[in-house]
Design a protein around this motif. Structure first.
Motif, PDB file in Angstrom:
ATOM      1  N   ILE A  11       0.868  -1.451   0.196  1.00 42.32           N
ATOM      2  CA  ILE A  11      -0.062  -0.030  -0.365  1.00 42.32           C
ATOM      3  C   ILE A  11       1.068   1.497  -0.013  1.00 42.32           C
ATOM      4  O   ILE A  11       2.018   1.560   1.165  1.00 42.32           O
ATOM      5  N   TYR A  12       0.570   2.001  -0.542  1.00 44.46           N
ATOM      6  CA  TYR A  12       1.794   3.666  -0.970  1.00 44.46           C
ATOM      7  C   TYR A  12       0.545   4.170  -0.026  1.00 44.46           C
ATOM      8  O   TYR A  12      -0.462   5.371  -1.100  1.00 44.46           O
ATOM      9  N   GLN A  13       1.195   5.231   0.254  1.00 44.41           N
ATOM     10  CA  GLN A  13       0.544   6.358   0.727  1.00 44.41           C
ATOM     11  C   GLN A  13       1.395   7.417  -0.222  1.00 44.41           C
ATOM     12  O   GLN A  13       2.083   7.879  -0.218  1.00 44.41           O
ATOM     13  N   VAL A  14       0.112   8.242  -0.379  1.00 45.62           N
ATOM     14  CA  VAL A  14      -0.026   9.410  -0.894  1.00 45.62           C
ATOM     15  C   VAL A  14      -0.708  10.750  -0.420  1.00 45.62           C
ATOM     16  O   VAL A  14      -1.921  10.607   0.491  1.00 45.62           O
ATOM     17  N   TYR A  15       0.765  11.740  -0.242  1.00 47.61           N
ATOM     18  CA  TYR A  15      -0.031  12.930   0.472  1.00 47.61           C
ATOM     19  C   TYR A  15      -0.436  13.814  -0.317  1.00 47.61           C
ATOM     20  O   TYR A  15       0.814  14.588  -1.132  1.00 47.61           O
ATOM     21  N   LEU A  16      -1.430  14.152  -0.703  1.00 50.88           N
ATOM     22  CA  LEU A  16      -1.827  15.205  -1.787  1.00 50.88           C
ATOM     23  C   LEU A  16      -1.067  16.509  -2.138  1.00 50.88           C
ATOM     24  O   LEU A  16      -0.215  16.326  -3.729  1.00 50.88           O
ATOM     25  N   ARG A  17      -1.041  16.899  -1.385  1.00 47.03           N
ATOM     26  CA  ARG A  17      -0.579  18.363  -1.528  1.00 47.03           C
ATOM     27  C   ARG A  17       1.190  18.234  -1.621  1.00 47.03           C
ATOM     28  O   ARG A  17       2.140  19.325  -2.308  1.00 47.03           O
ATOM     29  N   VAL A 345       4.968   1.800   2.045  1.00 46.40           N
ATOM     30  CA  VAL A 345       5.071   2.645   1.238  1.00 46.40           C
ATOM     31  C   VAL A 345       4.929   4.206   1.038  1.00 46.40           C
ATOM     32  O   VAL A 345       3.759   4.169   0.824  1.00 46.40           O
ATOM     33  N   TYR A 346       5.370   4.734   2.048  1.00 47.19           N
ATOM     34  CA  TYR A 346       4.828   6.577   1.993  1.00 47.19           C
ATOM     35  C   TYR A 346       6.024   7.131   0.384  1.00 47.19           C
ATOM     36  O   TYR A 346       6.971   6.501   0.884  1.00 47.19           O
ATOM     37  N   GLN A 347       5.117   7.753   0.534  1.00 44.16           N
ATOM     38  CA  GLN A 347       5.793   8.200  -1.103  1.00 44.16           C
ATOM     39  C   GLN A 347       6.927   9.388  -0.776  1.00 44.16           C
ATOM     40  O   GLN A 347       7.608   9.905   0.642  1.00 44.16           O
ATOM     41  N   GLY A 348       8.186   8.721  -1.611  1.00 43.79           N
ATOM     42  CA  GLY A 348       9.366   9.540  -1.697  1.00 43.79           C
ATOM     43  C   GLY A 348      10.274   8.459  -0.652  1.00 43.79           C
ATOM     44  O   GLY A 348      11.726   8.463  -1.173  1.00 43.79           O
ATOM     45  N   GLU A 349       9.801   7.787  -0.040  1.00 43.86           N
ATOM     46  CA  GLU A 349      10.563   5.865   0.315  1.00 43.86           C
ATOM     47  C   GLU A 349      11.485   5.920  -0.335  1.00 43.86           C
ATOM     48  O   GLU A 349      12.473   5.352  -0.771  1.00 43.86           O
ATOM     49  N   GLU A 350      10.524   5.695  -2.098  1.00 43.85           N
ATOM     50  CA  GLU A 350      11.182   4.559  -3.026  1.00 43.85           C
ATOM     51  C   GLU A 350      12.350   5.538  -3.364  1.00 43.85           C
ATOM     52  O   GLU A 350      12.872   4.776  -4.119  1.00 43.85           O
ATOM     53  N   LEU A 351      12.443   6.432  -3.106  1.00 41.84           N
ATOM     54  CA  LEU A 351      13.370   7.720  -3.760  1.00 41.84           C
ATOM     55  C   LEU A 351      14.699   7.562  -3.365  1.00 41.84           C
ATOM     56  O   LEU A 351      15.183   8.391  -3.234  1.00 41.84           O
TER      57      LEU A 351
END
Length: 526
Positions: A11-17, A345-351
């Motif tokens: 599950i990928y977490q999107v912090y929309l802002r 996975v929190y957005q940017g973690e994969e980067l």
């Protein structure tokens, strides 16, 4: 996907802002998210979880909800939200959204009505005098006085008045909110501050009344089939934590013990064992979380001498070896993906993004910063907008020049997009999704490879520990795949078989320190 798709989902977490800006106003939105859905499909996730997207004054990043049945205009429209859900489903990606049942916004219709008419105040905690000396979780007093002299309770910011869950009208309202979004195709809810709903003279955390609420919510979810309820439950008592996951309550809850755990083998082994011992008897799948929109990013956290996480910014600004943190974050990612249950996975973690700790004070927006008098830096450092492409800010976060756009977009005709709402570091040029896509050794490609293998070989199931040195975590999964994580200081041998993925290069066939490898047994046919 099955009726229990969530048991082993990624599950990928999107912090929309902060995900992607579609209209050039410097703020992420639904248009930006929709334009990046193929990126998430290629990453290999099964579901997207979005932080609140409702109309809000944004006193707390949208967790001060003014209307639970609409979309914040900065993010888009209800029609766009419905289109996003349909487009995600077309890519076989589920959609989970936040629901915030503990508190509302001072701009909500209910609270405005309460200010205008005392007879409408029973939906909140209004008193002639404060009942207690509780402090807000964000700092400062938990009671605020209104113009006519009464006081209302807010466990968070003053702009977030707490609901009174002793009032049946509040129960009916939220059951209707669940149905509103289930009817629009949403596949589940993440329940914010799930243990805080009820209050008494003894306190406000984990009172028994919450369980009746979630039993009713489970009945609503089950009517729709294949829908999931996920609790944000911070509780030190594992027995009480498990009560939220009984078969007629929530399906699963966040594993904050794992998220908070230092990079130490004994501590991690203890947390993994405790998690499995808590979940297995009640048939609930564990969750494994390394980061989210509230915590210091792993690359920074794991590079410190003290690798544990605590709220409050105690370690903010302390030295961090980002090279070491990056290596450990890669190893932690494969460890988390290999464990039985679902992984977030929190957005940017994969980067491999680090925490941005040097934000200018004047751009910080988290109420934790303001209400602590600046002693707590707040959570903005993990919410900086993502870098997608290019050699400098805004790194493709927004679109190109926007010709002929109408008012309210933040971008005049032919102008460049507005600067992102939080500034991005120049050093992120090496961490953009574009820069990493073609680099087989990048963090992005490690996540892509790990999630692809995980879908075939891991996910839901059981774990069997292997004999290993004290500073090594080694176990096998139902597929026969072995996961070995070396948290020691010297290379260690790997079990026989084929190494299908490792977080870093091997050392003459052995696993180096701060490295994790996945090994399939001989003859597995991989």
């Amino acid at each position: 996907m099955s009726q229990t798709w969530w048991r082993g989902a990624a599950i990928y977490q999107v912090y929309l802002r902060s995900f992607a800006d579609g209209n050039g106003d410097g703020i992420g939105d639904l248009a930006g998210l929709r334009s990046r859905l193929t990126y998430l499909k290629d990453l290999g996730v099964d579901a997207i979880w979005l932080n609140p997207w409702y109309p809000s004054p944004m006193a707390d990043g949208g967790y001060d909800v003014a209307d639970y049945r609409d979309i914040e205009p900065v993010f888009g429209t209800l029609e766009e939200a419905e289109a996003f859900i349909a487009e995600a489903h077309a890519l076989d990606i589920k959609v989970i959204i936040d629901v915030v049942p503990n508190h509302s916004s001072t701009e909500s219709a209910w609270f405005k009505e309460a200010l205008a008419d005392r007879r409408a105040r029973d939906r909140f905690w209004f008193r002639d005098e404060p009942d207690n000396d509780w402090r807000s979780i964000f700092g400062g007093p938990a009671w605020t006085q209104v113009a006519d002299g009464q006081w209302y309770l807010h466990l968070f910011a003053p702009e977030q008045p707490d609901f009174n869950w002793d009032n049946p009208e509040v129960h009916r309202e939220f059951e209707d909110v669940l149905r509103f979004w289930f009817d629009r195709g949403v596949d589940g809810f993440r329940i914010d501050s799930a243990a805080l709903l009820f209050k008494s003279a003894d306190g406000y955390e984990d009172l028994d009344g919450v369980h009746d609420v979630y039993r009713r919510w489970r009945e609503v979810a089950d009517e729709y089939g294949g829908r999931v309820l996920i609790g944000e439950v911070w509780l030190p008592d594992q027995e009480r934590f498990a009560r939220y996951l009984r078969p007629d309550e929530l399906h699963t809850a966040f594993n904050f013990d794992f998220l908070s755990c230092p990079w130490e083998p004994a501590a991690l082994r203890r947390v993994i064992d405790l998690t499995l011992a808590t979940h297995t008897p009640i048939g609930a799948p564990p969750t494994w979380v390394l980061s989210n929109h509230d915590v210091t990013r792993p690359v920074t956290r794991y590079g410190r001498a003290d690798t544990a996480f605590e709220h409050g910014g105690r370690l903010h600004g302390t030295p961090s070896d980002l090279e070491l943190g990056y290596r450990r974050a890669r190893a932690a990612a494969l460890l988390a993906m290999a464990l039985p249950g679902s992984v977030y996975v929190y957005q940017g973690e994969e980067l491999g993004l680090p925490e941005v700790e040097d934000l200018p004070d004047e751009v910080r927006q988290d109420p934790m910063y303001a209400r602590s008098g600046g002693t707590n830096p707040g959570r903005d450092g993990c919410r900086v907008p993502l870098p997608w492409s290019g050699d400098g800010p805004p790194f493709g976060f927004g679109p190109g020049p926007v010709p002929g756009t109408g008012p309210g977009t933040g971008a005049e005709a032919g102008a460049s997009p507005a600067a992102p709402w939080l500034p991005q570091p120049e050093s992120w040029r090496k961490l953009t999704a574009e820069a990493q896509a073609g680099d087989l050794g990048s963090m992005l490609n490690l996540y892509r490879s790990g999630l692809a293998l995980r879908r075939d070989l891991l996910g839901d199931g059981t774990l069997t520990w292997l004999p290993s040195a004290a500073d090594v975590l080694a176990f096998t999964r139902d597929s026969g795949l072995a996961c070995v994580a070396n948290l020691g200081r010297t290379p260690v041998p790997l079990p026989p078989g084929q190494v299908v993925l490792s977080s870093g290069p091997l050392d003459e066939g052995e696993l180096p320190p701060d490295t994790t490898a996945w090994v399939l047994p001989p003859g597995s046919g991989a």
